[in-house]
Design a protein around this motif. Structure first.
Motif, PDB file in Angstrom:
ATOM      1  N   LEU A   1      -5.394   5.612  -4.042  1.00  0.00           N
ATOM      2  CA  LEU A   1      -4.627   4.563  -3.534  1.00  0.00           C
ATOM      3  C   LEU A   1      -4.227   3.679  -4.798  1.00  0.00           C
ATOM      4  O   LEU A   1      -2.921   3.039  -4.646  1.00  0.00           O
ATOM      5  N   ARG A   2      -5.172   3.561  -5.627  1.00  0.00           N
ATOM      6  CA  ARG A   2      -4.425   2.806  -7.056  1.00  0.00           C
ATOM      7  C   ARG A   2      -3.364   3.330  -7.768  1.00  0.00           C
ATOM      8  O   ARG A   2      -2.489   2.902  -7.893  1.00  0.00           O
ATOM      9  N   SER A   3      -3.287   4.901  -7.406  1.00  0.00           N
ATOM     10  CA  SER A   3      -2.098   5.604  -8.026  1.00  0.00           C
ATOM     11  C   SER A   3      -1.005   5.424  -7.153  1.00  0.00           C
ATOM     12  O   SER A   3       0.154   5.893  -7.761  1.00  0.00           O
ATOM     13  N   ARG A   4      -0.998   4.796  -6.019  1.00  0.00           N
ATOM     14  CA  ARG A   4      -0.114   4.813  -5.037  1.00  0.00           C
ATOM     15  C   ARG A   4       0.448   3.412  -4.606  1.00  0.00           C
ATOM     16  O   ARG A   4       1.108   3.028  -3.750  1.00  0.00           O
ATOM     17  N   ARG A   5       0.091   2.509  -5.479  1.00  0.00           N
ATOM     18  CA  ARG A   5       0.292   1.013  -5.295  1.00  0.00           C
ATOM     19  C   ARG A   5       1.947   0.884  -5.009  1.00  0.00           C
ATOM     20  O   ARG A   5       2.442   0.110  -4.119  1.00  0.00           O
ATOM     21  N   SER A   6       2.656   1.442  -6.126  1.00  0.00           N
ATOM     22  CA  SER A   6       3.994   1.211  -5.967  1.00  0.00           C
ATOM     23  C   SER A   6       4.851   1.682  -4.723  1.00  0.00           C
ATOM     24  O   SER A   6       5.636   0.935  -4.065  1.00  0.00           O
ATOM     25  N   TYR A   7       4.370   2.858  -4.236  1.00  0.00           N
ATOM     26  CA  TYR A   7       4.647   3.261  -3.097  1.00  0.00           C
ATOM     27  C   TYR A   7       4.292   2.512  -1.897  1.00  0.00           C
ATOM     28  O   TYR A   7       5.266   2.450  -0.920  1.00  0.00           O
ATOM     29  N   LEU A   8       3.161   2.144  -1.773  1.00  0.00           N
ATOM     30  CA  LEU A   8       2.615   1.400  -0.511  1.00  0.00           C
ATOM     31  C   LEU A   8       3.377   0.164  -0.568  1.00  0.00           C
ATOM     32  O   LEU A   8       3.852  -0.459   0.426  1.00  0.00           O
ATOM     33  N   ARG A   9       3.532  -0.279  -1.860  1.00  0.00           N
ATOM     34  CA  ARG A   9       4.493  -1.705  -1.753  1.00  0.00           C
ATOM     35  C   ARG A   9       5.683  -1.786  -1.365  1.00  0.00           C
ATOM     36  O   ARG A   9       6.313  -2.196  -0.597  1.00  0.00           O
ATOM     37  N   GLU A  10       6.437  -0.423  -1.734  1.00  0.00           N
ATOM     38  CA  GLU A  10       7.800  -0.395  -1.383  1.00  0.00           C
ATOM     39  C   GLU A  10       7.919  -0.041   0.106  1.00  0.00           C
ATOM     40  O   GLU A  10       8.993  -0.546   0.875  1.00  0.00           O
ATOM     41  N   ARG A  11       6.953   0.481   0.674  1.00  0.00           N
ATOM     42  CA  ARG A  11       7.123   0.686   2.123  1.00  0.00           C
ATOM     43  C   ARG A  11       6.467  -0.639   2.899  1.00  0.00           C
ATOM     44  O   ARG A  11       6.363  -0.300   3.990  1.00  0.00           O
ATOM     45  N   GLY A  12       5.986  -1.505   2.197  1.00  0.00           N
ATOM     46  CA  GLY A  12       5.638  -2.886   2.667  1.00  0.00           C
ATOM     47  C   GLY A  12       4.102  -2.572   3.518  1.00  0.00           C
ATOM     48  O   GLY A  12       3.894  -3.338   4.440  1.00  0.00           O
ATOM     49  N   MET A  13       3.262  -1.764   2.809  1.00  0.00           N
ATOM     50  CA  MET A  13       2.075  -1.535   3.712  1.00  0.00           C
ATOM     51  C   MET A  13       0.844  -2.329   3.004  1.00  0.00           C
ATOM     52  O   MET A  13      -0.224  -2.339   3.297  1.00  0.00           O
ATOM     53  N   LEU A  14       1.306  -3.201   1.723  1.00  0.00           N
ATOM     54  CA  LEU A  14       0.219  -3.920   1.235  1.00  0.00           C
ATOM     55  C   LEU A  14       0.610  -5.441   1.650  1.00  0.00           C
ATOM     56  O   LEU A  14       1.739  -5.802   1.562  1.00  0.00           O
ATOM     57  N   ASP A  15      -0.637  -6.103   1.843  1.00  0.00           N
ATOM     58  CA  ASP A  15      -0.456  -7.522   2.328  1.00  0.00           C
ATOM     59  C   ASP A  15      -1.380  -8.560   1.397  1.00  0.00           C
ATOM     60  O   ASP A  15      -2.460  -8.364   1.242  1.00  0.00           O
ATOM     61  N   GLY A  16      -0.465  -9.063   0.670  1.00  0.00           N
ATOM     62  CA  GLY A  16      -0.961 -10.255  -0.326  1.00  0.00           C
ATOM     63  C   GLY A  16      -1.494  -9.762  -1.405  1.00  0.00           C
ATOM     64  O   GLY A  16      -1.775  -8.365  -1.784  1.00  0.00           O
ATOM     65  N   GLU A  17      -2.184 -10.640  -2.433  1.00  0.00           N
ATOM     66  CA  GLU A  17      -2.722 -10.085  -3.646  1.00  0.00           C
ATOM     67  C   GLU A  17      -4.013  -9.386  -3.422  1.00  0.00           C
ATOM     68  O   GLU A  17      -4.133  -8.519  -3.996  1.00  0.00           O
TER      69      GLU A  17
END
Length: 229
Positions: free
Chosen positions: A197-213
């Motif tokens: 998941l650390r390696s995929r932060r950018s991908y998850l962020r682009e898809r709107g899957m990450l919520d807040g800091e």
């Protein structure tokens, strides 16, 4: 061939062959949920995507008659080795989810499937990532379990399914409820991101899957409990 040794708290000491998913926090969360069920000698339990066999061994120690299924040959071998080491009688089959047990029904179905969102449209067919990658929304295998597992549950039977909140627990609840099951989120835990998941932060962020800091660093795991009433 190197054999890794892992020590998850609930299932006990296990051997894990290279390329087989080693028990982690999701394994322990599911084992804890399983321990709250009325498992005994009259319980027929199906472990879908058994991996190392950690949940299968744990269920057998609780007294269940266990059938474990995995599509990967190394996982089947690993689960059989761990059953022998633990001195537990477990039927381990190679096959694709419930297609491996045609005509059978169970009191409990447990599964810790691949559920990590991936830039790849389709899950890999081989390699270690097969144990965690599950399509762009992380639901490639979860949705198949939601569609197939209810049919193998006996009246009063329970499905326990663990996955990440990144792949939409509400969708899982809705799908299982449509199958006529009484469905709830039975347990949850927050854990730090692992290497994938650390390696995929950018991908998850682009898809709107990450919520807040906090969502940039912590993952929520959930156990979905669905009962055929």
């Amino acid at each position: 061939m190197v054999v890794h040794t892992t020590v998850p708290a609930a299932p006990g000491r296990l051997l894990t062959l290279p390329g087989v998913y080693a028990p982690q926090d999701d394994t322990e969360l599911l084992a804890r949920a399983l321990g709250r069920e009325a498992i005994g000698p009259d319980t027929d339990l199906l472990d879908l995507g058994t991996g190392s066999g950690a949940l299968a061994v744990h269920a057998a120690r609780l007294g269940a008659r266990v059938t474990a299924v995995d599509i990967a040959r190394r996982a089947v071998l690993t689960a059989r080795l761990n059953a022998m080491v633990a001195r537990q009688r477990i039927t381990v089959l190679r096959g694709d989810l419930t297609a491996a047990v045609p005509g059978r029904t169970y009191d409990v179905v447990a599964s810790n499937p691949p559920y990590v969102p991936s830039p790849s449209v389709r899950p890999p067919r081989r390699g270690p990532a097969r144990s965690w990658d599950a399509g762009q929304d992380g639901r490639a295998v979860v949705d198949r379990i939601c569609a197939s597992a209810p049919a193998v549950l006996r009246p009063g039977g329970v499905l326990l399914l663990v996955h990440s909140a990144l792949c939409d627990p509400d969708a899982t609840v809705r799908r299982l409820a449509k199958e006529g099951l009484e469905t709830t989120v039975a347990d949850q835990a927050r854990i730090p991101f692992g290497p994938v998941l650390r390696s995929r932060r950018s991908y998850l962020r682009e898809r709107g899957m990450l919520d807040g800091e906090d969502g940039e660093h912590m993952e929520e795991l959930v156990v979905i409990r669905a009962e055929r009433t």
